[in-house]
Design a protein around this motif. Structure first.
Motif, PDB file in Angstrom:
ATOM      1  N   LYS A  98      12.377   5.552   4.047  1.00  0.00           N
ATOM      2  CA  LYS A  98      12.808   7.569   3.375  1.00  0.00           C
ATOM      3  C   LYS A  98      12.104   7.667   1.882  1.00  0.00           C
ATOM      4  O   LYS A  98      12.153   7.224   1.444  1.00  0.00           O
ATOM      5  N   SER A  99      11.428   8.669   2.267  1.00  0.00           N
ATOM      6  CA  SER A  99      10.387   8.693   0.706  1.00  0.00           C
ATOM      7  C   SER A  99      10.687  10.990   1.351  1.00  0.00           C
ATOM      8  O   SER A  99       9.863  10.979   2.684  1.00  0.00           O
ATOM      9  N   GLY A 144       9.650  17.509   4.409  1.00  0.00           N
ATOM     10  CA  GLY A 144      11.034  17.395   3.824  1.00  0.00           C
ATOM     11  C   GLY A 144      11.539  16.600   3.035  1.00  0.00           C
ATOM     12  O   GLY A 144      10.199  15.820   3.198  1.00  0.00           O
ATOM     13  N   TYR A 145      12.411  15.796   3.149  1.00  0.00           N
ATOM     14  CA  TYR A 145      12.765  14.610   3.268  1.00  0.00           C
ATOM     15  C   TYR A 145      12.374  13.265   4.039  1.00  0.00           C
ATOM     16  O   TYR A 145      13.785  13.665   4.758  1.00  0.00           O
ATOM     17  N   GLU A 146      11.932  12.980   3.422  1.00  0.00           N
ATOM     18  CA  GLU A 146      11.249  12.645   5.235  1.00  0.00           C
ATOM     19  C   GLU A 146      11.814  10.835   5.674  1.00  0.00           C
ATOM     20  O   GLU A 146      11.817  10.214   5.222  1.00  0.00           O
ATOM     21  N   ARG A 147      11.471  10.575   7.350  1.00  0.00           N
ATOM     22  CA  ARG A 147      12.299   8.582   7.462  1.00  0.00           C
ATOM     23  C   ARG A 147      11.437   8.516   8.385  1.00  0.00           C
ATOM     24  O   ARG A 147      10.678   9.521   9.076  1.00  0.00           O
ATOM     25  N   THR A 148      10.775   7.343   8.283  1.00  0.00           N
ATOM     26  CA  THR A 148      10.348   6.447   9.600  1.00  0.00           C
ATOM     27  C   THR A 148      10.914   5.529   9.845  1.00  0.00           C
ATOM     28  O   THR A 148      11.517   4.869   8.910  1.00  0.00           O
ATOM     29  N   HIS A 149      10.182   4.440  10.007  1.00  0.00           N
ATOM     30  CA  HIS A 149      10.636   3.636  10.478  1.00  0.00           C
ATOM     31  C   HIS A 149       9.127   2.459  10.710  1.00  0.00           C
ATOM     32  O   HIS A 149       8.627   2.315  11.268  1.00  0.00           O
ATOM     33  N   MET A 150      10.127   0.750  10.235  1.00  0.00           N
ATOM     34  CA  MET A 150       8.288   0.351  10.600  1.00  0.00           C
ATOM     35  C   MET A 150       7.673  -0.712  11.806  1.00  0.00           C
ATOM     36  O   MET A 150       6.589  -0.610  12.156  1.00  0.00           O
ATOM     37  N   TYR A 199       0.772  -1.386  -0.367  1.00  0.00           N
ATOM     38  CA  TYR A 199       0.204  -0.243  -0.061  1.00  0.00           C
ATOM     39  C   TYR A 199       0.546   1.389   0.073  1.00  0.00           C
ATOM     40  O   TYR A 199       0.412   1.956  -0.500  1.00  0.00           O
ATOM     41  N   LEU A 200       1.739   1.506   1.378  1.00  0.00           N
ATOM     42  CA  LEU A 200       2.773   2.902   1.449  1.00  0.00           C
ATOM     43  C   LEU A 200       3.616   2.528  -0.139  1.00  0.00           C
ATOM     44  O   LEU A 200       3.326   3.672  -0.183  1.00  0.00           O
ATOM     45  N   ARG A 201       4.281   1.850  -0.871  1.00  0.00           N
ATOM     46  CA  ARG A 201       4.961   2.791  -2.422  1.00  0.00           C
ATOM     47  C   ARG A 201       4.337   2.575  -2.984  1.00  0.00           C
ATOM     48  O   ARG A 201       4.139   3.313  -4.125  1.00  0.00           O
ATOM     49  N   ASN A 202       2.591   1.812  -3.326  1.00  0.00           N
ATOM     50  CA  ASN A 202       1.833   2.609  -4.417  1.00  0.00           C
ATOM     51  C   ASN A 202       1.198   3.253  -4.148  1.00  0.00           C
ATOM     52  O   ASN A 202       1.099   4.664  -4.923  1.00  0.00           O
ATOM     53  N   LEU A 203       1.501   3.875  -2.658  1.00  0.00           N
ATOM     54  CA  LEU A 203      -0.027   5.628  -2.426  1.00  0.00           C
ATOM     55  C   LEU A 203       1.233   6.528  -2.953  1.00  0.00           C
ATOM     56  O   LEU A 203       1.075   7.527  -3.988  1.00  0.00           O
ATOM     57  N   ILE A 204       2.932   6.238  -2.210  1.00  0.00           N
ATOM     58  CA  ILE A 204       3.959   7.639  -2.305  1.00  0.00           C
ATOM     59  C   ILE A 204       3.970   7.718  -4.557  1.00  0.00           C
ATOM     60  O   ILE A 204       4.577   8.687  -4.637  1.00  0.00           O
ATOM     61  N   ALA A 205       3.683   6.522  -4.928  1.00  0.00           N
ATOM     62  CA  ALA A 205       4.300   6.279  -6.914  1.00  0.00           C
ATOM     63  C   ALA A 205       3.479   7.314  -7.513  1.00  0.00           C
ATOM     64  O   ALA A 205       3.975   8.159  -8.028  1.00  0.00           O
ATOM     65  N   ILE A 206       2.240   8.110  -6.705  1.00  0.00           N
ATOM     66  CA  ILE A 206       1.280   8.863  -7.452  1.00  0.00           C
ATOM     67  C   ILE A 206       1.595   9.365  -6.950  1.00  0.00           C
ATOM     68  O   ILE A 206       1.090   9.674  -5.731  1.00  0.00           O
ATOM     69  N   GLY A 207       1.628  11.104  -7.972  1.00  0.00           N
ATOM     70  CA  GLY A 207       1.724  12.501  -7.520  1.00  0.00           C
ATOM     71  C   GLY A 207       0.423  13.132  -7.041  1.00  0.00           C
ATOM     72  O   GLY A 207      -0.496  12.525  -8.051  1.00  0.00           O
ATOM     73  N   THR A 265      12.755   4.970  -0.496  1.00  0.00           N
ATOM     74  CA  THR A 265      13.225   3.955  -0.335  1.00  0.00           C
ATOM     75  C   THR A 265      13.520   3.125   0.862  1.00  0.00           C
ATOM     76  O   THR A 265      12.986   3.585   1.647  1.00  0.00           O
ATOM     77  N   VAL A 266      13.458   0.969   0.847  1.00  0.00           N
ATOM     78  CA  VAL A 266      13.560   1.169   1.672  1.00  0.00           C
ATOM     79  C   VAL A 266      14.434   0.338   2.350  1.00  0.00           C
ATOM     80  O   VAL A 266      15.019  -0.224   1.171  1.00  0.00           O
ATOM     81  N   THR A 267      14.914   0.658   3.710  1.00  0.00           N
ATOM     82  CA  THR A 267      16.325  -0.316   3.851  1.00  0.00           C
ATOM     83  C   THR A 267      16.141  -1.251   4.329  1.00  0.00           C
ATOM     84  O   THR A 267      15.269  -1.871   4.882  1.00  0.00           O
ATOM     85  N   GLU A 268      17.610  -1.804   4.604  1.00  0.00           N
ATOM     86  CA  GLU A 268      17.854  -3.544   4.662  1.00  0.00           C
ATOM     87  C   GLU A 268      17.213  -3.154   6.523  1.00  0.00           C
ATOM     88  O   GLU A 268      16.884  -4.212   6.986  1.00  0.00           O
TER      89      GLU A 268
END
Length: 345
Positions: free
Chosen positions: A182-183, A323-329, A11-19, A174-177
């Motif tokens: 980050k997005s 800004g260029y934001e970040r959170t964690h799972m 869900y998150l990836r698809n939502l972010i991908a749509i301007g 971006t999703v880190t290991e």
């Protein structure tokens, strides 16, 4: 509940991908409608374009409404310059320095799209020297350089680009290991992903709800009037699921659900906040209580519009907000667990 990270990221990836800057959200709303249809979940669309999903509970007169918004920051073409560059005006509040050098897409009225880069009007130290570094980063000193061979205003207009066209800024998702996401626009698509996940969970497991629960997907929060109208009539508790704001002198965390005690609109409902904290304690959900002096939410908007509702504000901790934001799972999971647990209490 067992948290399915991959399903959440779907869900998150698809939502972010749509301007979807505020005022230009029809594409992302169509995506949400498609997901709800695939799940077999009925929904309504308000006159302003928000989406409402309702699950009947034992008490239909005292309803709980959760909101998240999918409109984001962005920009709009303000002027086509004589040299073919574009002046723009921000949609929502963000620092110009945070978008300098970013790629973007111009969405034209005809449906054509054009790429470009946001730059200052003096982007090169080799040309402008200290003037480039000292230039104040404000909208009038910024412009969009199109990835097209244009040399004049007429050249740009011939492409179909006009004043009023929306500008979507590259998200760099971006999703880190190590579990960081980050997005741009985690505010508030991270929370919207949480609500979609909750909707799927309630539908899949046919959860028994003590109160009717509504999910309100807002499309005008960033400009202040998302939840001023259209929320279900019997709403008695309105819980905005939006970002928490970790940072200097703040108590919020990227590894917990953040519960706001007060923002620029004033204190949130004390009893409702206490209920949410009690659930976190009993269910061992990591949480932080915080205050945001320069923040407002769809819950604030509902109160300003005269809705007689108890309000709360919760959400994942999002660092570098707007800004260029970040959170964690861990923060996303904690937020999702709190929403689902409160639905069932």
């Amino acid at each position: 509940m067992n948290f399915n990270r991959d399903r959440f990221l779907h869900y998150l990836r698809n939502l972010i991908a749509i301007g979807s800057p505020s005022g230009y959200t029809h594409k992302v709303m169509k995506y949400i409608e498609k997901e709800l249809t695939n799940l077999g979940v009925p929904y309504e669309v308000t006159n302003k374009g928000a989406i409402v999903v309702s699950f009947d509970g034992e008490n239909k007169d005292y309803q709980r409404t959760f909101s998240a918004h999918v409109d984001t920051l962005g920009a709009m073409v303000k002027l086509i310059k004589s040299n073919g560059a574009l002046s723009f005006i921000p949609i929502g509040g963000f620092l110009m320095a945070s978008v300098e050098g970013e790629n973007c897409v111009i969405e034209t009225q005809s449906g054509k799209t054009f790429s470009g880069t946001i730059q200052s009007t003096k982007p090169s130290v080799h040309i402008s020297g200290s003037d480039a570094t000292d230039l104040k980063r404000v909208p009038e000193n910024m412009e969009i350089i199109l990835d097209e061979k244009v040399f004049s205003k007429a050249d740009v207009e011939s492409l179909g680009i006009n004043v009023g066209d929306f500008v979507c800024i590259d998200t760099r998702f971006t999703v880190t290991e190590s579990g960081f996401i980050k997005s741009r626009y985690l505010d508030d698509k991270a929370s919207a992903a949480a609500l979609l996940y909750c909707i799927e969970h309630i539908k899949t497991y046919s959860l028994t709800l003590p109160h009717t629960v509504n999910f309100f997907i807002s499309n005008y929060e960033e400009v202040g009037h998302g939840a001023t109208a259209g929320i279900p009539e019997n709403t008695r508790e309105f819980i905005a699921v939006d970002m928490g704001a970790p940072g200097l002198d703040q108590n919020s965390s990227e590894y917990a659900v953040c519960i706001c005690a007060k923002d620029s609109s004033g204190p949130y409902d004390y009893d409702l906040r206490s209920k949410l904290i009690d659930i976190c304690i009993k269910e061992e959900i990591p949480y932080k209580v915080d205050i945001y002096p320069f923040y407002g939410s769809d819950a604030s908007a509902a109160l300003r519009a005269g809705w007689d509702v108890k309000t709360a504000l919760i959400g994942p901790g999002v660092f570098a907000s707007h800004g260029y934001e970040r959170t964690h799972m861990e923060s996303l999971e904690a937020t999702t667990r709190l929403v689902l647990n409160y639905c069932c209490k």
